[in-house]
Design a protein around this motif. Structure first.
Motif, PDB file in Angstrom:
ATOM      1  N   HIS A 170       0.879  -1.171   0.000  1.00 45.00           N
ATOM      2  CA  HIS A 170       0.000   0.000   0.000  1.00 45.00           C
ATOM      3  C   HIS A 170       0.916   1.219   0.000  1.00 45.00           C
ATOM      4  CE1 HIS A 170      -3.183   2.670   2.120  1.00 45.00           C
ATOM      5  NE2 HIS A 170      -3.256   2.786   0.812  1.00 45.00           N
ATOM      6  N   ASP A 171       1.558   1.432  -1.131  1.00 46.01           N
ATOM      7  CA  ASP A 171       2.664   2.383  -1.214  1.00 46.01           C
ATOM      8  C   ASP A 171       2.160   3.774  -1.574  1.00 46.01           C
ATOM      9  OD1 ASP A 171       5.257   3.209  -1.045  1.00 46.01           O
ATOM     10  OD2 ASP A 171       6.039   1.797  -2.515  1.00 46.01           O
ATOM     11  N   ILE A 172       3.061   4.742  -1.459  1.00 44.57           N
ATOM     12  CA  ILE A 172       2.773   6.122  -1.837  1.00 44.57           C
ATOM     13  C   ILE A 172       3.474   6.423  -3.159  1.00 44.57           C
ATOM     14  CG2 ILE A 172       2.436   6.889   0.529  1.00 44.57           C
ATOM     15  CD1 ILE A 172       5.278   7.930   0.541  1.00 44.57           C
ATOM     16  N   ASP A 173       3.105   7.518  -3.768  1.00 46.10           N
ATOM     17  CA  ASP A 173       3.599   7.841  -5.103  1.00 46.10           C
ATOM     18  C   ASP A 173       4.990   8.472  -5.028  1.00 46.10           C
ATOM     19  OD1 ASP A 173       3.809   8.293  -7.779  1.00 46.10           O
ATOM     20  OD2 ASP A 173       2.575  10.104  -7.783  1.00 46.10           O
ATOM     21  N   THR A 174       5.993   7.638  -4.730  1.00 50.95           N
ATOM     22  CA  THR A 174       7.388   8.064  -4.746  1.00 50.95           C
ATOM     23  C   THR A 174       8.243   6.846  -5.063  1.00 50.95           C
ATOM     24  OG1 THR A 174       9.227   8.944  -3.452  1.00 50.95           O
ATOM     25  CG2 THR A 174       7.492   7.805  -2.234  1.00 50.95           C
ATOM     26  N   PRO A 175       9.213   6.960  -5.950  1.00 54.55           N
ATOM     27  CA  PRO A 175      10.011   5.779  -6.340  1.00 54.55           C
ATOM     28  C   PRO A 175      11.144   5.446  -5.372  1.00 54.55           C
ATOM     29  CG  PRO A 175      10.717   7.688  -7.596  1.00 54.55           C
ATOM     30  CD  PRO A 175       9.541   8.149  -6.760  1.00 54.55           C
ATOM     31  N   TYR A 176      11.496   6.363  -4.475  1.00 57.51           N
ATOM     32  CA  TYR A 176      12.703   6.172  -3.671  1.00 57.51           C
ATOM     33  C   TYR A 176      12.625   4.984  -2.707  1.00 57.51           C
ATOM     34  CZ  TYR A 176      13.601  10.798  -5.581  1.00 57.51           C
ATOM     35  OH  TYR A 176      13.789  11.850  -6.436  1.00 57.51           O
ATOM     36  N   PRO A 177      11.528   4.763  -1.989  1.00 53.56           N
ATOM     37  CA  PRO A 177      11.493   3.577  -1.109  1.00 53.56           C
ATOM     38  C   PRO A 177      11.648   2.271  -1.884  1.00 53.56           C
ATOM     39  CG  PRO A 177       9.788   5.134  -0.482  1.00 53.56           C
ATOM     40  CD  PRO A 177      10.343   5.616  -1.779  1.00 53.56           C
ATOM     41  N   THR A 178      10.990   2.169  -3.043  1.00 53.42           N
ATOM     42  CA  THR A 178      11.118   0.955  -3.851  1.00 53.42           C
ATOM     43  C   THR A 178      12.550   0.762  -4.317  1.00 53.42           C
ATOM     44  OG1 THR A 178       8.820   1.128  -4.592  1.00 53.42           O
ATOM     45  CG2 THR A 178      10.312  -0.211  -5.926  1.00 53.42           C
ATOM     46  N   LEU A 179      13.181   1.839  -4.800  1.00 53.91           N
ATOM     47  CA  LEU A 179      14.570   1.744  -5.243  1.00 53.91           C
ATOM     48  C   LEU A 179      15.494   1.392  -4.083  1.00 53.91           C
ATOM     49  CD1 LEU A 179      14.800   4.803  -7.682  1.00 53.91           C
ATOM     50  CD2 LEU A 179      14.801   2.371  -8.271  1.00 53.91           C
ATOM     51  N   LEU A 180      15.215   1.913  -2.898  1.00 55.12           N
ATOM     52  CA  LEU A 180      16.034   1.600  -1.729  1.00 55.12           C
ATOM     53  C   LEU A 180      15.970   0.112  -1.404  1.00 55.12           C
ATOM     54  CD1 LEU A 180      17.764   2.527   0.674  1.00 55.12           C
ATOM     55  CD2 LEU A 180      15.638   2.982   1.918  1.00 55.12           C
ATOM     56  N   CYS A 181      14.780  -0.457  -1.438  1.00 55.14           N
ATOM     57  CA  CYS A 181      14.638  -1.892  -1.149  1.00 55.14           C
ATOM     58  C   CYS A 181      15.378  -2.739  -2.180  1.00 55.14           C
ATOM     59  CB  CYS A 181      13.155  -2.267  -1.121  1.00 55.14           C
ATOM     60  SG  CYS A 181      12.218  -1.528   0.241  1.00 55.14           S
ATOM     61  N   VAL A 182      15.240  -2.390  -3.454  1.00 60.15           N
ATOM     62  CA  VAL A 182      15.920  -3.154  -4.504  1.00 60.15           C
ATOM     63  C   VAL A 182      17.436  -3.000  -4.381  1.00 60.15           C
ATOM     64  CG1 VAL A 182      16.217  -3.399  -6.992  1.00 60.15           C
ATOM     65  CG2 VAL A 182      13.937  -3.011  -6.054  1.00 60.15           C
ATOM     66  N   LEU A 183      17.903  -1.801  -4.033  1.00 64.41           N
ATOM     67  CA  LEU A 183      19.340  -1.591  -3.857  1.00 64.41           C
ATOM     68  C   LEU A 183      19.893  -2.430  -2.710  1.00 64.41           C
ATOM     69  CD1 LEU A 183      19.994   2.229  -4.384  1.00 64.41           C
ATOM     70  CD2 LEU A 183      21.175   0.332  -5.508  1.00 64.41           C
ATOM     71  N   ILE A 184      19.168  -2.504  -1.608  1.00 62.68           N
ATOM     72  CA  ILE A 184      19.634  -3.293  -0.469  1.00 62.68           C
ATOM     73  C   ILE A 184      19.660  -4.773  -0.826  1.00 62.68           C
ATOM     74  CG2 ILE A 184      18.974  -4.060   1.846  1.00 62.68           C
ATOM     75  CD1 ILE A 184      18.201  -1.214   2.476  1.00 62.68           C
ATOM     76  N   ALA A 185      18.646  -5.241  -1.537  1.00 62.84           N
ATOM     77  CA  ALA A 185      18.645  -6.634  -1.973  1.00 62.84           C
ATOM     78  C   ALA A 185      19.826  -6.913  -2.895  1.00 62.84           C
ATOM     79  CB  ALA A 185      17.326  -6.956  -2.674  1.00 62.84           C
ATOM     80  N   THR A 186      20.109  -5.993  -3.805  1.00 62.23           N
ATOM     81  CA  THR A 186      21.234  -6.164  -4.715  1.00 62.23           C
ATOM     82  C   THR A 186      22.562  -6.144  -3.960  1.00 62.23           C
ATOM     83  OG1 THR A 186      19.973  -5.058  -6.464  1.00 62.23           O
ATOM     84  CG2 THR A 186      22.343  -5.251  -6.780  1.00 62.23           C
ATOM     85  N   SER A 187      22.719  -5.219  -3.030  1.00 59.24           N
ATOM     86  CA  SER A 187      23.953  -5.145  -2.245  1.00 59.24           C
ATOM     87  C   SER A 187      24.157  -6.399  -1.412  1.00 59.24           C
ATOM     88  CB  SER A 187      23.923  -3.906  -1.338  1.00 59.24           C
ATOM     89  OG  SER A 187      23.876  -2.723  -2.100  1.00 59.24           O
ATOM     90  N   ALA A 188      23.077  -6.922  -0.835  1.00 55.02           N
ATOM     91  CA  ALA A 188      23.191  -8.150  -0.053  1.00 55.02           C
ATOM     92  C   ALA A 188      23.617  -9.318  -0.934  1.00 55.02           C
ATOM     93  CB  ALA A 188      21.860  -8.456   0.625  1.00 55.02           C
ATOM     94  N   THR A 189      23.107  -9.361  -2.154  1.00 51.15           N
ATOM     95  CA  THR A 189      23.498 -10.414  -3.091  1.00 51.15           C
ATOM     96  C   THR A 189      24.975 -10.289  -3.463  1.00 51.15           C
ATOM     97  OG1 THR A 189      21.246 -10.440  -3.982  1.00 51.15           O
ATOM     98  CG2 THR A 189      22.968 -11.482  -5.303  1.00 51.15           C
ATOM     99  N   ILE A 190      25.424  -9.071  -3.730  1.00 50.88           N
ATOM    100  CA  ILE A 190      26.841  -8.857  -4.060  1.00 50.88           C
ATOM    101  C   ILE A 190      27.720  -9.218  -2.872  1.00 50.88           C
ATOM    102  CG2 ILE A 190      28.552  -7.122  -4.708  1.00 50.88           C
ATOM    103  CD1 ILE A 190      26.337  -5.615  -6.162  1.00 50.88           C
ATOM    104  N   TYR A 191      27.304  -8.819  -1.666  1.00 50.70           N
ATOM    105  CA  TYR A 191      28.072  -9.110  -0.450  1.00 50.70           C
ATOM    106  C   TYR A 191      28.239 -10.616  -0.259  1.00 50.70           C
ATOM    107  CZ  TYR A 191      29.021  -9.608   4.544  1.00 50.70           C
ATOM    108  OH  TYR A 191      29.550  -9.979   5.750  1.00 50.70           O
TER     109      TYR A 191
END
Length: 323
Positions: A170-191
């Protein structure tokens, strides 16, 4: 014509002639002692050497007064004290650990201990290395704490209003939280990938950390760049959420966002160790993008309070009429 031929021959001779620079003659540049060569070899494999600084993290470390007798005295260094590597020796007769390290807190407090005991009770005297230790030790506890807090706040909020904002669902109209979650998932995968395929590189980074992605191997540079991107995206998400939601809703949303990020970190850092994280990352990125594209977009803003509006009419935030 003869002059032209002469000039051409001279030009050809200049182009085909070169001088070899032998460099500065320093016959003693690598005239190192056996001890210096051993120190270089040890540093290559163990990633630290003489004069390296540690911070004691164990409650206390007992020091031996001398080698090869390995007779322990009543000398200790305790948590929080800084020690420096004074000497490194090999004791072949020691069946537990043949490498012994002499550390010194000061001129009086110094002694020997096994390398395995030393490394288990110290951390490199660098804030980045200490942060890695801290985060590695308590990240599961932080994850559980955030989940409990988020679950409690969401339960209370849903009982009171039955309508709570949460990223992806139930998100709000801003892309930053979604991008933050995807970035953390990507960083965890790289780590996790670095842990599997570049263990020695990570250990060297742990002893000699840097926040400059251009001064590291490419895979470590990508990881550090992703960490910087997470910091920037987190600031952007915080600012945008605080401007788009009332204070109470914004606080609840941010707590939920932290909980989702914690889940992403734990899930992807563990699943990647079993090679499942790569497929999960692709699926999660597609899921996050799909959820974001389904968010209702605000076409207008209130002329009085600048709150986002789906359409013209009375503003639900300040009551002003927009035509």
């Amino acid at each position: 014509m003869q002059k032209i031929r002469t000039y051409l021959w001279l030009l050809a001779a200049l182009l085909l002639t070169a001088c070899y620079n032998h460099g500065q003659q320093t016959p003693d540049a690598w005239d190192l002692t056996r001890q210096q060569l051993d120190s270089i070899s040890f540093s290559t494999t163990h990633h630290y050497s003489q004069n390296y600084n540690f911070v004691v993290t164990a409650p206390q470390l007992a020091l031996a007064d001398a080698l090869p007798d390995v007779a322990f005295d009543t000398l200790y260094v305790v948590r929080g004290e800084r020690v420096v590597v004074a000497e490194i020796e090999t004791v072949p007769t020691d069946t537990i650990d043949s490498v012994w390290v002499k550390v010194a807190r000061d001129q009086i407090t110094q002694g020997w201990l096994r390398e395995s005991d030393l490394l288990a009770g110290v951390s490199p005297d660098d804030p980045i290395s200490q942060f890695i230790d801290l985060f590695t030790d308590i990240h599961l506890l932080l994850f559980l704490a955030f989940c409990v807090v988020a679950a409690s706040l969401y339960a209370m909020r849903r009982l009171m209003r039955r309508h709570a904002y949460i990223v992806h669902f139930h998100d709000i109209d801003t892309p930053y939280p979604t991008l933050l979650c995807v970035l953390i998932a990507t960083s965890a995968t790289i780590y996790a990938s670095i842990q599997m395929f570049g263990e020695e590189s990570w250990r060297h980074f742990y002893y000699h950390p840097s926040l400059n992605p251009f001064a590291l191997p490419w895979y470590l540079g990508i990881f550090i760049a992703s960490v910087w991107a997470i910091v920037i995206m987190a600031v952007a998400a915080l600012d945008d959420v605080m401007h788009r939601l009332p204070a109470a809703d914004a606080l609840l949303y941010l707590v939920g966002l932290v909980a989702v990020c914690a889940v992403d970190y734990v899930v992807f850092s563990i699943s990647t160790l079993y090679y499942v994280g790569y497929l999960l990352l692709v699926g999660y990125a597609a899921f996050a993008l799909r959820c974001y594209l389904r968010i209702p977009r605000f076409r207008y803003r209130c002329g009085a309070c600048s709150a986002p509006l789906h359409g013209k009419g009375r503003c639900p935030h300040c009551g002003a009429v927009n035509e």
